[in-house]
Enzyme design. Structure first.
Site, PDB file in Angstrom:
ATOM      1  N   LYS A 142      -1.083  -9.538   3.079  1.00 54.83           N
ATOM      2  CA  LYS A 142      -0.549  -8.957   4.057  1.00 54.83           C
ATOM      3  C   LYS A 142      -1.324  -7.925   4.755  1.00 54.83           C
ATOM      4  O   LYS A 142      -2.093  -7.048   4.188  1.00 54.83           O
ATOM      5  CB  LYS A 142       1.003  -8.224   3.628  1.00 54.83           C
ATOM      6  CG  LYS A 142       1.686  -7.648   4.886  1.00 54.83           C
ATOM      7  CD  LYS A 142       3.279  -7.362   4.523  1.00 54.83           C
ATOM      8  CE  LYS A 142       3.038  -5.909   3.795  1.00 54.83           C
ATOM      9  NZ  LYS A 142       2.482  -4.718   4.827  1.00 54.83           N
ATOM     10  N   ASP A 145       0.874  -1.087  -0.121  1.00 55.00           N
ATOM     11  CA  ASP A 145      -0.083   0.006   0.199  1.00 55.00           C
ATOM     12  C   ASP A 145       0.984   1.238  -0.022  1.00 55.00           C
ATOM     13  O   ASP A 145       0.432   2.373  -0.083  1.00 55.00           O
ATOM     14  CB  ASP A 145      -0.941   0.013   1.057  1.00 55.00           C
ATOM     15  CG  ASP A 145      -0.257   0.044   2.489  1.00 55.00           C
ATOM     16  OD1 ASP A 145       0.787  -0.389   2.491  1.00 55.00           O
ATOM     17  OD2 ASP A 145      -1.142  -0.060   3.697  1.00 55.00           O
ATOM     18  N   SER A 146       2.194   1.040   0.131  1.00 53.85           N
ATOM     19  CA  SER A 146       3.017   2.327  -0.075  1.00 53.85           C
ATOM     20  C   SER A 146       3.049   2.953  -1.545  1.00 53.85           C
ATOM     21  O   SER A 146       3.358   3.948  -1.677  1.00 53.85           O
ATOM     22  CB  SER A 146       4.552   1.694   0.001  1.00 53.85           C
ATOM     23  OG  SER A 146       4.739   0.633  -0.889  1.00 53.85           O
ATOM     24  N   GLU A 203      -1.415  -5.462   8.806  1.00 46.54           N
ATOM     25  CA  GLU A 203      -0.480  -5.023   9.644  1.00 46.54           C
ATOM     26  C   GLU A 203      -1.211  -5.206  11.038  1.00 46.54           C
ATOM     27  O   GLU A 203      -2.265  -5.076  11.297  1.00 46.54           O
ATOM     28  CB  GLU A 203      -0.173  -3.279   9.449  1.00 46.54           C
ATOM     29  CG  GLU A 203       0.390  -3.114   8.446  1.00 46.54           C
ATOM     30  CD  GLU A 203       0.570  -1.484   8.113  1.00 46.54           C
ATOM     31  OE1 GLU A 203       0.380  -0.540   9.198  1.00 46.54           O
ATOM     32  OE2 GLU A 203       0.915  -0.998   7.158  1.00 46.54           O
ATOM     33  N   ASP A 212      -0.941  -6.248  -0.081  1.00 51.20           N
ATOM     34  CA  ASP A 212      -1.346  -5.503   1.045  1.00 51.20           C
ATOM     35  C   ASP A 212      -2.981  -5.348   1.240  1.00 51.20           C
ATOM     36  O   ASP A 212      -3.432  -5.008   0.191  1.00 51.20           O
ATOM     37  CB  ASP A 212      -0.794  -4.248   1.162  1.00 51.20           C
ATOM     38  CG  ASP A 212       0.522  -4.261   2.066  1.00 51.20           C
ATOM     39  OD1 ASP A 212       0.866  -5.153   2.778  1.00 51.20           O
ATOM     40  OD2 ASP A 212       1.052  -2.967   1.972  1.00 51.20           O
ATOM     41  N   GLU A 266       9.436  -4.001  10.490  1.00 50.21           N
ATOM     42  CA  GLU A 266       9.906  -2.871  10.103  1.00 50.21           C
ATOM     43  C   GLU A 266      10.350  -1.824  11.038  1.00 50.21           C
ATOM     44  O   GLU A 266       9.633  -1.688  12.054  1.00 50.21           O
ATOM     45  CB  GLU A 266       8.580  -1.998   9.225  1.00 50.21           C
ATOM     46  CG  GLU A 266       8.976  -0.830   8.490  1.00 50.21           C
ATOM     47  CD  GLU A 266       8.119  -0.079   7.828  1.00 50.21           C
ATOM     48  OE1 GLU A 266       8.255   1.077   7.206  1.00 50.21           O
ATOM     49  OE2 GLU A 266       6.845  -0.988   7.382  1.00 50.21           O
TER      50      GLU A 266
END
Length: 273
Positions: free
Chosen positions: A118, A49-50, A120, A88, A187
């Protein structure tokens, strides 16, 4: 949706089995052309999602939508023959409930053909990870600095310096591993803690701003390629300096267009006699 349909790509199970064998090579990819260039060299490509910040100029990843992730996931899948591809889950697409997470993950898997998703989060997301994996959704975790929580975390910073913070990250790693994830991105985590977590949990750790002792490494491909010149995080190494080359190419193009030297006769179509 690979370009050949015949080549066997690396699976999530194979990624998990790389723990302790050799370092896992990972990069982000958002488009078909870049995926094709990175694919032969990577074990895992992450449609992160970056992309909201890298491609769309957003200040954070919060504004990224599920539809955006699916569109870019499709693009990346058209460019891969080798690497395992993970997409993501964006902010707001999974935090509400484990059922919401399954619906979002199912859309990503069905509409892109990727290998896993993925998300978080640590202890608070363990139940969701277990729910997804029990229903056939391979999950990659993400702990330490979590960009989707940037509004409550107090900005982009390294984490794990205090014992309280380190204890939480340790518990997060254990919870996500125990819930059935096949790997975890670690991270922005201080080196000794990232090293300790890697040695403690049974699944691979992929470091970004963490430790060389992690089971693998990942960078944002545009950072790795030196396409950003205004800000370079401590953990980024430019393996190329493409930004000046792009600028020089555009300058040369503009000069030839203004001089009417491009297009030349070799670039135009003639009438047939």
């Amino acid at each position: 949706m690979s370009t050949t349909g015949h080549t066997k790509r690396i699976t999530t199970a194979q990624i998990e089995a790389m723990k302790g064998s050799r370092p896992i090579v990972s990069l982000t990819a958002y488009t078909t052309p870049i995926a094709r260039l990175l694919d032969p060299h990577c074990d895992l490509l992450l449609v992160g999602d970056s992309l909201g910040m890298v491609l769309y100029g957003m200040e954070t990843t919060i504004g990224v939508t599920l539809d955006m992730m699916i569109a870019h996931g499709r693009g990346v899948m058209r460019g891969v023959n080798h690497a395992c591809v993970v997409v993501d889950l964006p902010f707001g697409a999974y935090q509400e409930s484990k059922e919401q997470a399954f619906r979002s993950a199912a859309r990503i898997l069905k509409e892109t053909g990727c290998d896993g998703v993925k998300l978080e989060g640590g202890e608070e997301m363990a139940e969701t990870v277990a729910f997804l994996t029990a229903r056939g959704v391979p999950v990659f975790g993400h702990i330490g600095l979590m960009p989707q929580l940037i509004n409550t975390a107090g900005g982009y910073r390294s984490v794990g310096r205090s014992e309280k913070e380190a204890g939480k990250i340790r518990r997060d790693a254990a919870a996500i591993a125990d819930a059935g994830a096949f790997g975890i991105v670690v991270e922005g985590t201080v080196e000794p803690l990232a090293r300790e977590i890697t040695a403690t949990i049974a699944i691979p750790t992929i470091g970004i701003g963490a430790s060389s002792a992690c089971d693998g490494q990942i960078l944002v491909s545009d950072d790795m390629l030196g396409l950003f010149t205004d800000f370079k995080p401590r953990f980024v190494k430019h393996f190329a300096e493409l930004a000046p080359l792009v600028s020089k190419a555009a300058e040369a193009y503009a000069g030839e267009v203004k001089a009417r030297s491009f297009p030349g006769p070799e670039h135009t179509f003639k009438l047939k006699n």
